[in-house]
Design a protein around this motif. Structure first.
Motif, PDB file in Angstrom:
ATOM      1  N   SER A  59       0.839  -1.200   0.000  1.00  0.00           N
ATOM      2  CA  SER A  59       0.000   0.000   0.000  1.00  0.00           C
ATOM      3  C   SER A  59       0.871   1.245   0.000  1.00  0.00           C
ATOM      4  O   SER A  59       0.427   2.328  -0.339  1.00  0.00           O
ATOM      5  N   SER A  73      -1.263   2.342  -5.511  1.00  0.00           N
ATOM      6  CA  SER A  73      -2.492   1.590  -5.797  1.00  0.00           C
ATOM      7  C   SER A  73      -2.059   0.212  -6.273  1.00  0.00           C
ATOM      8  O   SER A  73      -0.990   0.050  -6.869  1.00  0.00           O
ATOM      9  N   SER A  74      -2.873  -0.785  -5.978  1.00  0.00           N
ATOM     10  CA  SER A  74      -2.537  -2.168  -6.338  1.00  0.00           C
ATOM     11  C   SER A  74      -3.681  -2.796  -7.113  1.00  0.00           C
ATOM     12  O   SER A  74      -4.843  -2.639  -6.740  1.00  0.00           O
ATOM     13  N   THR A  75      -3.328  -3.501  -8.165  1.00  0.00           N
ATOM     14  CA  THR A  75      -4.290  -4.332  -8.891  1.00  0.00           C
ATOM     15  C   THR A  75      -3.859  -5.776  -8.676  1.00  0.00           C
ATOM     16  O   THR A  75      -2.769  -6.178  -9.087  1.00  0.00           O
ATOM     17  N   VAL A 121      -8.912  -4.334  -6.664  1.00  0.00           N
ATOM     18  CA  VAL A 121      -8.156  -3.085  -6.687  1.00  0.00           C
ATOM     19  C   VAL A 121      -8.074  -2.524  -5.269  1.00  0.00           C
ATOM     20  O   VAL A 121      -9.094  -2.359  -4.599  1.00  0.00           O
ATOM     21  N   GLU A 123      -7.130   0.776  -3.683  1.00  0.00           N
ATOM     22  CA  GLU A 123      -6.973   2.151  -4.162  1.00  0.00           C
ATOM     23  C   GLU A 123      -5.821   2.875  -3.466  1.00  0.00           C
ATOM     24  O   GLU A 123      -5.426   2.526  -2.356  1.00  0.00           O
ATOM     25  N   LEU A 124      -5.319   3.886  -4.134  1.00  0.00           N
ATOM     26  CA  LEU A 124      -4.208   4.693  -3.643  1.00  0.00           C
ATOM     27  C   LEU A 124      -4.493   5.235  -2.239  1.00  0.00           C
ATOM     28  O   LEU A 124      -3.604   5.276  -1.385  1.00  0.00           O
ATOM     29  N   SER A 156       2.402   4.137  -8.760  1.00  0.00           N
ATOM     30  CA  SER A 156       2.246   5.450  -8.158  1.00  0.00           C
ATOM     31  C   SER A 156       3.094   6.431  -8.955  1.00  0.00           C
ATOM     32  O   SER A 156       3.679   6.070  -9.979  1.00  0.00           O
TER      33      SER A 156
END
Length: 173
Positions: A59, A73-75, A121, A123-124, A156
């Protein structure tokens, strides 16, 4: 030529080039995953093989010191790499850096069709996982099927520079 004039010139030239080449802008609508539409009853007495996989996600990452970090952000991709067989995901758990459960994504098992990818997802703005966040997935497959593939892409930007990296899942006991 000042920076604004140069930027306007570049935009106009790229629009003319795109129009001249007959290219259309690619439009992809994000598809919100409805877990409830994927629920399936997995018979525990069946011949399915079960396993668990671990996937690290971030994160945030440290930039220059422990007090200087950047959110990401992560997918998370859950991929069925079988051309013929459906796979089943029985549990998805998201843990933070301290090993505490942040979220459990499933109440029931779900299916993933052959060659399909399901994504989560982070999120940021969601930094609850921290720098050492991770997922654990419990899954079931037919005996001759390939195990699911788990990957995460984190991205990012700092100033005008973007960065990203990928992590891969690992089967665990």
């Amino acid at each position: 030529m000042n920076n604004q004039t140069l930027l306007a010139f570049i935009i106009i030239i790229s629009l003319i080039f795109t129009s001249a080449c007959g290219q259309k802008e690619l439009s992809i609508e994000p598809k919100k995953l409805d877990w409830k539409q994927r629920v399936i009853k997995v018979n525990e007495d069946s011949s399915l093989l079960s396993g668990s996989s671990y996937l690290s996600v971030y994160s945030a990452v440290y930039l220059h010191s422990e007090s200087d970090f950047k959110e990401l952000s992560s997918t998370v991709s859950i991929r069925n790499i079988n051309k013929q067989d459906t796979i089943y995901i029985n549990k998805i758990e998201y843990f933070n850096t301290q090993g505490q459960l942040v979220k459990s994504f499933l109440e029931n098992s779900i299916y993933i069709a052959p060659m399909e990818t399901v994504e989560i997802v982070i999120e940021l703005s969601d930094t609850e996982g921290g720098t050492g966040a991770n997922f654990v997935f419990d899954w079931s497959i037919k005996p001759d099927s390939n195990e699911p593939l788990f990957e995460a892409v984190m991205i990012s930007a700092v100033g005008n520079k973007g960065f990203g990296f990928v992590t891969h899942g690992k089967k665990i006991n």
